[in-house]
Scaffold this motif. Structure first.
Motif, short mmCIF file in Angstrom:
data_model
loop_
_atom_site.label_atom_id
_atom_site.label_comp_id
_atom_site.label_asym_id
_atom_site.label_seq_id
_atom_site.Cartn_x
_atom_site.Cartn_y
_atom_site.Cartn_z
N VAL A 438 0.84 -1.21 0.00
CA VAL A 438 0.00 0.00 0.00
C VAL A 438 0.87 1.25 0.00
N GLY A 439 1.94 1.25 0.83
CA GLY A 439 2.86 2.39 0.84
C GLY A 439 3.59 2.56 -0.48
N ALA A 440 3.92 1.45 -1.13
CA ALA A 440 4.61 1.53 -2.42
C ALA A 440 3.71 2.13 -3.50
N VAL A 441 2.42 1.82 -3.45
CA VAL A 441 1.48 2.45 -4.39
C VAL A 441 1.45 3.96 -4.17
N ALA A 442 1.46 4.37 -2.90
CA ALA A 442 1.49 5.81 -2.61
C ALA A 442 2.79 6.44 -3.11
N ALA A 443 3.91 5.74 -2.94
CA ALA A 443 5.19 6.25 -3.44
C ALA A 443 5.16 6.41 -4.96
N PHE A 444 4.59 5.43 -5.64
CA PHE A 444 4.49 5.51 -7.10
C PHE A 444 3.59 6.67 -7.51
N ALA A 445 2.48 6.85 -6.79
CA ALA A 445 1.57 7.95 -7.12
C ALA A 445 2.25 9.30 -6.93
N LEU A 509 6.68 -7.09 -5.33
CA LEU A 509 5.77 -6.07 -5.86
C LEU A 509 6.11 -4.69 -5.29
N THR A 510 6.44 -4.65 -3.99
CA THR A 510 6.84 -3.39 -3.37
C THR A 510 8.09 -2.84 -4.04
N ALA A 511 9.09 -3.71 -4.24
CA ALA A 511 10.35 -3.28 -4.87
C ALA A 511 10.12 -2.78 -6.29
N LEU A 512 9.24 -3.45 -7.03
CA LEU A 512 8.95 -3.01 -8.41
C LEU A 512 8.31 -1.64 -8.43
N LEU A 513 7.31 -1.43 -7.58
CA LEU A 513 6.63 -0.14 -7.55
C LEU A 513 7.57 0.98 -7.13
N VAL A 514 8.43 0.72 -6.14
CA VAL A 514 9.38 1.73 -5.70
C VAL A 514 10.39 2.05 -6.80
N ALA A 515 10.87 1.01 -7.50
CA ALA A 515 11.83 1.24 -8.59
C ALA A 515 11.20 2.07 -9.71
N LEU A 516 9.96 1.76 -10.06
CA LEU A 516 9.28 2.54 -11.10
C LEU A 516 9.05 3.97 -10.64
N ALA A 517 8.74 4.15 -9.36
CA ALA A 517 8.51 5.50 -8.83
C ALA A 517 9.79 6.34 -8.91
N LEU A 518 10.90 5.78 -8.48
CA LEU A 518 12.15 6.54 -8.48
C LEU A 518 12.63 6.81 -9.91
N ALA A 519 12.40 5.85 -10.80
CA ALA A 519 12.80 6.06 -12.20
C ALA A 519 12.01 7.21 -12.82
N ARG A 520 10.73 7.28 -12.51
CA ARG A 520 9.90 8.36 -13.06
C ARG A 520 10.27 9.70 -12.43
N LEU A 521 10.59 9.72 -11.14
CA LEU A 521 10.94 10.96 -10.47
C LEU A 521 12.21 11.58 -11.06
N ARG A 522 13.11 10.76 -11.54
CA ARG A 522 14.36 11.28 -12.10
C ARG A 522 14.13 12.06 -13.39
N THR A 523 13.07 11.74 -14.12
CA THR A 523 12.91 12.30 -15.46
C THR A 523 11.84 13.37 -15.57
N ARG A 524 10.89 13.42 -14.67
CA ARG A 524 9.79 14.37 -14.82
C ARG A 524 10.14 15.73 -14.22
N ASP A 525 9.40 16.75 -14.65
CA ASP A 525 9.54 18.08 -14.08
C ASP A 525 8.85 18.14 -12.73
N LEU A 526 9.43 18.86 -11.80
CA LEU A 526 8.77 19.08 -10.52
C LEU A 526 7.59 20.03 -10.69
#
Length: 527
Positions: A438-445, A509-526
């Motif tokens: 549940v926390g990983a989904v929030a991190a991805f969001a 599943l937690t690790a996958l969601l966190v990895a996707l979240a951090l990967a997206r954070l690196r590339t998007r505009d704040l």
């Protein structure tokens, strides 16, 4: 009051989806309990026997209070356990604070008041919107209960009790918005009042000390006794309390400076030698939230485990009551005491899953407030910034469930005179993997979908809670439990064999969601 109508229309437009979601949840809870009662207690004799069971058991009495007249309606109202009152209070206090104090924090309130808007208009508009939302939920719940065949007077009394609880806590939120220095403080004050109200009512009913119920605003709604007494006079107490609290809130609106609060914020030190990195800063920001949650989890575990001594008496109850209870929570051991301890852990797990959501939303707050820009202008990178909050979100979950399991095992073991601590601790730590998802989904969001991150994070947690093994069967959603992660945690308390595969899947599943979240954070505009 100038501009009140305009602000009401603005609030209704902004809150319509959120209020509709809350309304659907509460109506489904009210109507779903009727389906549960009709399924397990189809005859008047079964209802009468179950009412006798409730009256003889402090644990059951604490859940929903005494049952005055056995029947499908009164049993359904008891089975809901006061959750409709609690949820509508949560809904309206969040709405009032969003439309008042949160608007001041962002500066939008100052912009509105610079126009043709009176000083009392914002709080009045928020209260009218929240009061209307509470009335809508109460009316919709009453209509749904009438539609499923319950009596009209009892259904109307139930709906009025739901609306009454909403109005009281709308007033409490308006007062908290004047006392606190910011929206977070106001929300903490209002939620504390809501939590204390529930605890007072629970302890009062469980211990048959009725004077405690009279001290609780949620207790006043319980005293209506829908489908039994249908007493209107407790609602008069709710109305009087609402008026008194609102009078105090309006008095403070006139005297308080915009953006300030009656409770001043303690000034911190002029220098921060310990804040030498993003992790130290994240700890400073997260420690208050973690401390409050730790106190709450320990208190809840102590309260519920303190009632575990009466669990063995469930074995003396009629077969249909015991079999339904054991089938769902008893596991291989078939022991009512083990089933009760597992219910405590499930409650702690589903509730604690909200903690990593709130911890990760702190990251979103930093981004939207502009604080992240100042931090990232230094040598700190985005991944370290996000990881600093992620560590405390995940680590804090372990601490909370570990503390809850330890208290439950020690108190429950002492009262049951059994060495349950190892199995309880294993069950509690098993809940961590599910809460992490549940926390990983929030991190991805937060990292990948910032515009909808708050709504999505709350929606996922609410969905998991509603369809889970605690609330799902209560409202008739038996088949949906497999869609949420807690269903796959082994019930080691009741002797279920430990299986690593489900927990490893949840961790992956937690690790996958966190990895996707951090990967997206690196590339998007704040922002």
């Amino acid at each position: 009051m100038t501009g009140t109508g305009l602000l009401v229309r603005l609030a209704v437009r902004a809150e319509r989806v959120i209020v509709a979601s809350w309304a659907l949840l509460i109506v489904a809870l009210c109507a779903g309990t009727v389906s549960y009662v009709n399924r397990y207690f189809p005859t008047p004799e079964a209802l009468r026997v179950y009412a006798d069971v409730i009256s003889a058991n402090p644990v059951f009495l604490g859940l929903g209070g005494p049952v005055s007249q056995p029947g499908a309606g009164s049993m359904a109202a008891w089975r809901a356990g006061g959750l409709p009152y609690l949820l509508v209070g949560w809904m309206v206090l969040s709405l009032v604070i969003r439309r008042t104090r949160a608007e001041e924090d962002t500066g939008r309130m100052e912009l509105l008041l610079a126009g043709a808007i009176g000083r009392y208009a914002p709080v009045t508009a928020a209260l009218l919107t929240a009061g209307g939302a509470g009335l809508l939920v109460g009316a919709a719940s009453a209509a749904a209960l009438i539609a499923v065949g319950l009596s009209v007077p009892g259904s109307l009394a139930y709906g009025a009790a739901i609306a009454g609880a909403g109005w009281v806590f709308a007033a409490v939120a308006a007062l908290a918005a004047q006392l606190a220095q910011n929206a977070r403080g106001a929300r903490a004050l209002a939620l504390t009042a809501l939590g204390l109200s529930y605890v007072l009512r629970y302890v009062g009913d469980a211990s048959e000390r009725s004077w405690l119920v009279w001290l609780s605003p949620l207790g006043w709604s319980h005293l209506v006794r829908p489908y039994g007494d249908n007493a209107p006079w407790p609602l008069a107490i709710s109305a009087l309390a609402t008026a008194l609290v609102l009078a105090a809130a309006y008095r403070l609106v006139a005297r308080r400076d915009l953006g300030e609060g009656l409770f001043p914020v303690r000034q911190g030190p002029a220098e921060g030698p310990s804040l030498r990195g993003p992790f130290a800063l994240a700890w400073r920001l997260q420690r208050g939230l973690l401390a409050r949650w730790l106190v709450g989890v320990v208190a809840a575990a102590t309260l519920f485990a303190g009632l575990s001594g009466v669990a063995p008496r469930l074995a003396e109850q009629p077969g249909n009551v015991l079999s339904a209870f054991i089938q769902r929570y008893g596991g291989p051991s078939g022991d009512p005491a083990d089933a009760y301890l597992w219910i405590i852990l499930l409650f702690l797990g589903y509730t604690t899953a909200l903690y990593p959501v709130l911890a990760m939303l702190r990251l979103h707050t930093e981004e939207t407030s502009g604080l992240a820009d100042a931090l990232l202008a230094t040598e700190t990178g985005r991944l370290r910034w996000a990881a600093s909050h992620l560590v405390f979100a995940l680590g804090g979950t372990v601490l909370l469930m570990g503390a809850g399991g330890l208290v439950t095992g020690l108190v429950g073991g002492a009262l049951l005179d059994a060495p349950v601590l190892p199995s309880v601790m294993a069950g509690a730590l098993g809940q961590v993997a599910a809460a992490w998802v549940v926390g990983a989904v929030a991190a991805f969001a937060v990292c990948a979908l910032p515009r909808i991150s708050v709504a999505l994070s709350w929606a996922v947690w609410a969905l998991v809670f509603v369809v889970g093994d605690l609330c799902g069967p209560l409202i008739g959603l038996w088949g949906w439990a497999r869609t949420q992660p807690f269903h796959y945690v082994p019930n080691t308390v009741a002797g279920e064999r430990f299986a690593a595969a489900p927990l490893l899947t949840l961790l992956a599943l937690t690790a996958l969601l966190v990895a996707l979240a951090l990967a997206r954070l690196r590339t998007r505009d704040l922002n």
